[in-house]
Design an enzyme around this catalytic site. Sequence first.
Site: not given
Length: 163
Positions: A68-69
Amino acid sequence: MDQILHRLEHCYQHAEQHFGRTFERPQVTLDLRGQKAGVAYLYRNLLRFNGQMYRDHRDDFLLQTVPHEAAHLIAYALYGERIRPHGREWQSLMTGLFGLPAHRCHDYPVPQRRSTRYLYRCGCPEHIPFTPQRHALVRRGRRYQCRRCGDLLHFTGQQHRVG
């Protein structure tokens, strides 16, 4: 931390194969606290992860949070700063490249934080609790009025703990 770096490297190599270009690897820390599982600092090429959430939810954290990051930084490198944080470019990286759901937020349980409330009074019968931030602003000279009676709010000298 080694597992996070390994998972991150896997994400970056996958993106490099897919897009036929290299991406600068970010600096990574495990010093984030609070309610967020991770934060991407686009301009600094930095990823901060929540160490406690990583320890408590290792498998899902590695599966979902790290990509996600990483997708934030990769989207920034590909499309620039004019994209939305969880917009279609980021979503396409999550679903199309990583094969993961494009969830904006984690669902890890977050314990309620204990905090202090500072009690203020006006002409109304009940106290009005202020957060530490708002109390600090009052100490620096800001003034607040009661929305009901219009009187200025004054600190009572009392505080209480919440949570």
